[in-house]
Design a protein around this motif. Structure first.
Motif, short mmCIF file in Angstrom:
data_model
loop_
_atom_site.label_atom_id
_atom_site.label_comp_id
_atom_site.label_asym_id
_atom_site.label_seq_id
_atom_site.Cartn_x
_atom_site.Cartn_y
_atom_site.Cartn_z
N SER A 95 7.34 -4.29 -16.07
CA SER A 95 6.47 -4.12 -14.91
C SER A 95 7.17 -4.53 -13.62
O SER A 95 6.94 -3.95 -12.56
CB SER A 95 5.17 -4.92 -15.07
OG SER A 95 5.45 -6.29 -15.24
N GLY A 99 7.70 -0.49 -11.47
CA GLY A 99 6.59 -0.42 -10.53
C GLY A 99 6.17 0.99 -10.16
O GLY A 99 6.09 1.90 -11.00
N SER A 254 -1.96 -8.37 -12.63
CA SER A 254 -0.69 -8.02 -13.26
C SER A 254 -0.92 -7.52 -14.68
O SER A 254 -0.28 -6.56 -15.12
CB SER A 254 0.24 -9.24 -13.29
OG SER A 254 0.54 -9.66 -11.98
N ASN A 257 -2.30 -4.05 -14.65
CA ASN A 257 -1.24 -3.05 -14.45
C ASN A 257 -0.76 -2.47 -15.78
O ASN A 257 -0.67 -1.25 -15.95
CB ASN A 257 -0.04 -3.73 -13.77
CG ASN A 257 -0.07 -3.54 -12.27
OD1 ASN A 257 -0.83 -2.73 -11.75
ND2 ASN A 257 0.75 -4.29 -11.58
N LEU A 406 -3.53 2.94 -10.83
CA LEU A 406 -2.26 2.32 -11.22
C LEU A 406 -1.33 2.17 -10.02
O LEU A 406 -0.68 1.12 -9.86
CB LEU A 406 -1.60 3.18 -12.30
CG LEU A 406 -0.28 2.65 -12.87
CD1 LEU A 406 -0.47 1.27 -13.50
CD2 LEU A 406 0.28 3.62 -13.91
N THR A 409 -2.61 -0.78 -7.89
CA THR A 409 -2.35 -2.11 -8.45
C THR A 409 -0.87 -2.44 -8.42
O THR A 409 -0.48 -3.57 -8.14
CB THR A 409 -2.90 -2.23 -9.88
OG1 THR A 409 -2.36 -1.16 -10.69
CG2 THR A 409 -4.40 -2.16 -9.91
N PHE A 410 0.00 -1.43 -8.70
CA PHE A 410 1.43 -1.64 -8.57
C PHE A 410 1.79 -1.99 -7.12
O PHE A 410 2.63 -2.87 -6.86
CB PHE A 410 2.21 -0.39 -8.99
CG PHE A 410 2.61 -0.37 -10.44
CD1 PHE A 410 3.11 -1.51 -11.05
CD2 PHE A 410 2.52 0.79 -11.20
CE1 PHE A 410 3.50 -1.50 -12.39
CE2 PHE A 410 2.90 0.81 -12.53
CZ PHE A 410 3.39 -0.35 -13.13
N THR A 413 0.60 -5.71 -6.41
CA THR A 413 1.34 -6.75 -7.12
C THR A 413 2.81 -6.78 -6.71
O THR A 413 3.42 -7.85 -6.62
CB THR A 413 1.23 -6.56 -8.64
OG1 THR A 413 1.60 -5.23 -8.99
CG2 THR A 413 -0.18 -6.82 -9.12
N SER A 414 3.42 -5.61 -6.46
CA SER A 414 4.82 -5.59 -6.02
C SER A 414 4.97 -6.27 -4.68
O SER A 414 5.88 -7.10 -4.47
CB SER A 414 5.33 -4.14 -5.92
OG SER A 414 5.37 -3.54 -7.19
#
Length: 512
Positions: A95, A99, A254, A257, A406, A409-410, A413-414
């Motif tokens: 993950s 990403g 996370s 994800n 997706l 959320t990526f 979080t990234s």
């Protein structure tokens, strides 16, 4: 005030560089795009061989460490145990390293190579095979070797040698105490700037694809100002997370994800051409292994078409992985304490690469098959192609909604993880950087992403990644030399050989 004292010159110098880049791109978008394009063309034309050979050497260096006695050294003290179990560790590796890129290019890259392959006749069975092989090559062992070298050096010097988690301090065996002065500052500024631009590339792609998906599904205008709104909303969300620190919320996000990615992958596998996907996965892995050495060193000196293709794809990816490597490397290093160098490198090189291969087999094979039925898919913008493919698959609207979730959320979080890493790098490796510093870096990332989109869309993003990776590539070379120097000294001190571990443990002198 205690946290404030930790702020170093790295923060101020890097911030000035980022703000200058933002101002130039905002005030002179056309000129900025042209200049980055020229620099990019110069690097790919005159130094393409260097990018290709360096990437191949990095893979060879990782294999050497796996096979050498140095691989027995632990990333930490003798009593240190891995903090995470093997499944959780693999999930975090995957993950962290890919990403948004997996979703953005999952269907688009194999389809692009199918329509315009490097050597095969376009839209043929040979082009089909070459499209997946090229994609596997770009997202496979070279990418993870670049990440692995940076992460390994950071983890080794931080957990085994007690250095702060800064890239400059991984070079102490070469430069000694000079890593504490202006030389170390330059190295860390390069790492911070590479991270900002590398993550901004990813955020820019995410904004483009979210806007593309909303346009395709709900007819939302696909314009720069809509992308601004998307970036602003996501920036607010990830800054809230960054302000709260390593809270339960971001941990849950996370994990979500991985769940969403698995749901999307399995759904497309079942709803798409399942048997063909599995057959292409098996065949293409073998095809890649057969051609691996040639692909690793080929720069197409006598083939202008392939040389141009490599400038747009292979060299761009090698630059992108290098620009992302400080960010991903720091994250991987943090979750890898207690593992041996051999275990670390085998895990980093093999598992995420194989998962990426399967991902592109699923989405790439499905995209090419749908393109054969609806050729118009290939004429759409890159960020729209995934949603056009889903339109031709059963339950396509639901798949598109899952993909949008997706990407979002990526995206969050990234960016959240990057603000933390940038905070660490600009506060002398502090594990708890001030919230104010994280907020500033979060805003800087978003501004760079918007400027790159404004200045020329995906071309500007690609150019920026390749350019910023060039100076950082020399740091990568020094990190490998430094790691080998100190690792070999440790090996000799402990009397490590290639004998089985049990015999080694019986004869091992105590570590100091």
């Amino acid at each position: 005030m205690k946290n404030q004292k930790k702020i170093t010159n790295v923060f101020y110098i890097s911030l000035v560089l980022v703000l200058l880049t933002v101002m130039l791109g905002a005030l002179f978008p056309q000129g900025f795009g042209e200049v980055t394009g020229r620099i990019n063309a110069f690097i790919t034309r005159d130094f393409g061989w260097y990018y290709v050979m360096l990437s191949a050497v990095i893979v060879a260096f990782c294999v050497f460490l796996i096979l050498s006695p140095i691989g027995k050294l632990k990333l930490g003290k003798p009593s240190d145990k891995p903090e995470f179990n093997i499944v959780s560790w693999f999930a975090m590796l995957f993950s962290a390293g890919m990403g948004i890129g997996l979703v953005f290019w999952g269907a688009a890259e194999p389809l692009s190579h199918f329509m315009a392959p490097p050597t095969a006749e376009p839209k043929t069975d040979e082009a089909f095979k070459e499209s997946l092989r090229s994609t596997f090559f770009h997202w496979g062992f070279h990418a993870w070797a670049i990440y692995g070298v940076v992460a390994l050096a950071l983890a080794y010097f931080q957990f085994r040698k007690g250095e702060p988690g800064l890239l400059s301090h991984t070079l102490r065996p070469i430069f000694g105490d000079r890593v504490e002065g202006w030389f170390g500052t330059i190295i860390d500024v390069l790492a911070v700037f590479a991270t900002v631009v590398g993550v901004a590339v990813s955020l820019g792609m995410g904004a483009q694809q979210i806007n593309g998906g909303l346009h395709y599904l709900f007819n939302v205008p696909n314009t720069f100002w809509v992308k601004v709104i998307i970036v602003v909303i996501v920036t607010i969300l990830f800054l809230m997370s960054a302000w709260s620190g390593l809270s339960k919320g971001i941990q849950i996000l996370s994990n979500v994800n991985i769940i969403i990615a698995a749901l999307l992958l399995i759904s497309v596998l079942i709803l798409g051409p399942t048997i063909l996907i599995l057959n292409m996965f098996s065949t293409t892995v073998g095809d890649l292994l057969q051609h691996f050495m040639y692909l690793s060193f080929d720069v197409a000196p006598l083939n202008e078409h392939k040389k141009d293709w490599m400038s747009s794809w292979t060299l761009y990816y090698w630059g992108w992985w290098m620009s992302w490597s400080p960010f991903v490397g720091i994250f991987i290093a943090r979750v890898s304490k207690g593992r041996t160098i051999r275990e670390f490198l085998i895990g980093v090189l093999m598992v995420p690469a194989l998962l990426s291969f399967f991902w592109f087999s699923v989405f790439g094979t499905t995209a090419i098959q749908m393109f054969k039925k609806v050729p118009g898919i290939g004429e759409l913008a890159v960020e729209l192609q995934l949603f056009a493919v889903f339109k031709e698959v059963p339950m396509g609207f639901g798949l598109s909604l899952i993909a949008l979730a997706l990407i979002a959320t990526f995206f969050i979080t990234s960016a959240d993880s990057a603000t933390f890493v940038l905070g660490m790098q600009s506060t002398h490796g502090s594990l708890n950087p001030p919230n104010s510093i994280k907020i500033i870096w979060g805003l800087a990332q978003s501004l760079i992403a918007l400027v790159l989109i404004y200045a020329g869309g995906l071309n500007a993003l690609q150019s920026a990644a390749i350019i910023v990776a060039f100076p950082f590539s020399f740091v990568l070379i020094m990190m490998m030399i430094s790691l080998y120097m100190d690792g070999n000294r440790e090996r000799m001190r402990l009397g490590l050989t290639l004998k089985p571990d049990k015999r080694f443990r019986k004869a091992q002198p105590p570590e100091k």
